[in-house]
Enzyme design. Sequence first.
Site, PDB file in Angstrom:
ATOM      1  N   ILE A  42       0.823  -1.213   0.000  1.00  0.00           N
ATOM      2  CA  ILE A  42       0.000   0.000   0.000  1.00  0.00           C
ATOM      3  C   ILE A  42       0.856   1.262   0.000  1.00  0.00           C
ATOM      4  O   ILE A  42       0.398   2.340  -0.377  1.00  0.00           O
ATOM      5  CB  ILE A  42      -0.936  -0.002   1.232  1.00  0.00           C
ATOM      6  CG1 ILE A  42      -2.077   1.014   1.052  1.00  0.00           C
ATOM      7  CG2 ILE A  42      -0.147   0.253   2.527  1.00  0.00           C
ATOM      8  CD1 ILE A  42      -3.178   0.870   2.091  1.00  0.00           C
ATOM      9  N   LYS A  43       2.114   1.128   0.402  1.00  0.00           N
ATOM     10  CA  LYS A  43       2.987   2.298   0.519  1.00  0.00           C
ATOM     11  C   LYS A  43       3.302   2.950  -0.832  1.00  0.00           C
ATOM     12  O   LYS A  43       3.751   4.102  -0.869  1.00  0.00           O
ATOM     13  CB  LYS A  43       4.293   1.908   1.226  1.00  0.00           C
ATOM     14  CG  LYS A  43       4.118   1.390   2.643  1.00  0.00           C
ATOM     15  CD  LYS A  43       3.649   2.465   3.593  1.00  0.00           C
ATOM     16  CE  LYS A  43       3.672   1.989   5.039  1.00  0.00           C
ATOM     17  NZ  LYS A  43       3.326   3.031   5.991  1.00  0.00           N
TER      18      LYS A  43
END
Length: 453
Positions: A42-43
Amino acid sequence: MWYNNILETIGNTPLVKLNKLTKDIEATVLAKIETTNPGNSIKDRMAIKMIADAEKSGKLKPGGTIIEGTSGNTGMGLAIAAVIKGYKCIFTTTDKQSKEKVDALKAFGAEVIVCPTDVEPEDPRSYYSVSTRLEKETPNSWKPNQYDNLSNSAAHYEQTGPEIWEQTEGKITHLVVGVGTGGTISGAGKYLKEKNPNIKLWGIDTYGSVFKKYKETGIMDEKEIYPYITEGIGEDFLPKNVNFDLIDRFEKVTDKDAALMTREIARKEGIFAGNSAGAAIAGLLQLKEHLKPEDVVVVIFHDHGTRYMGKMYNDDWLRERGFLEDEKLTAKSILSKREPQEMVTIDSEKTVLEAINTMKALYISQIPVTQKGMVVGRVTESDILTALLENPSIKSSKVSTIQTASFPFVDLNTSIDKISGLINKENSAVLVEDSNGKIEIITQYDIIGAISY
């Protein structure tokens, strides 16, 4: 249809219903699978947003160097963007992070500096402090500072929150997120609560982190801080991206429960997720009595299991920490299956002749060597024979003159597979400290005896 570069593939990740893990939960539980992003986490979302905002403000200039303290996933997102946009990357991380994460960053050409975990954030050796120092020393550099850079939570307000709202057709009632920088839960949560103020935001914390107590008491209690194994969640300070007013509650999960649940996700749902996903599901199960049949829960699965192959997905790593107890033989069970015996040793100050006589009298072929009660080496029949052939008078010399390296030490929870791998032509035995602090020796004969017990 095609994309102009890999960065355009970030986002629009799938929402998948969980079935077996959540069979005791009455609500519908959906996992947001962020591993489909190009950096497998998700980063990627906030990494590209922080870069874009820094470019607009002039903080990040062409040919610049990105310097960041990261556990790996943010670094991966930044590194991928840097490849496309022509930036250099230097990352600092902690020694508790998996080797896979560090190697992945290096694969994209980044420089990675590993710093000690067990120090205060203000300590000059911490990965926060080292990255700050490097930014000051490196010309044309920029530090994103994912913890306090509000572009982090803005990315999830603009992307993750709207995606979840649309994918659930506005039916979401709870968002469950492992909280580290706080960007995901604060950004996505802000958007979702604007759509429906009744949506609950549950942050998953770990023991050794300050979030839960601060949320409940407003006290930043340093006594709460101690080293922990769980990766990607919890902190020993308060990042600006953690919006405590938005988050409804925090739930702590133990390292063991997070690690074992990480494996269960793969085994029961077929989803190869990382450690924070295990913590999030374990936390959700702890809170299941707060859910109703009509609830729709979304749990963020932050990153991919490949980054934890040497840890949560490694049986020996789990056993060494007492997290995994199964039917496989371990050093502890091997010792329990044999008759009690005293380990024979010889002091390094004794003579070679005394070692020979001891081995003859007891019909043994090797003997650990001690110094002031501590095992410092070993002597074997072949060591003695080689020494005598070269110099027959060495019999009167000290054992220390011919001793070789000690047998390898293993933990009580070390598996029989690993012990067998350590016993070979060079090592005819291993040593283990029992629960009472007594040193025991395990030989190939002991392993055979335990298997045929």
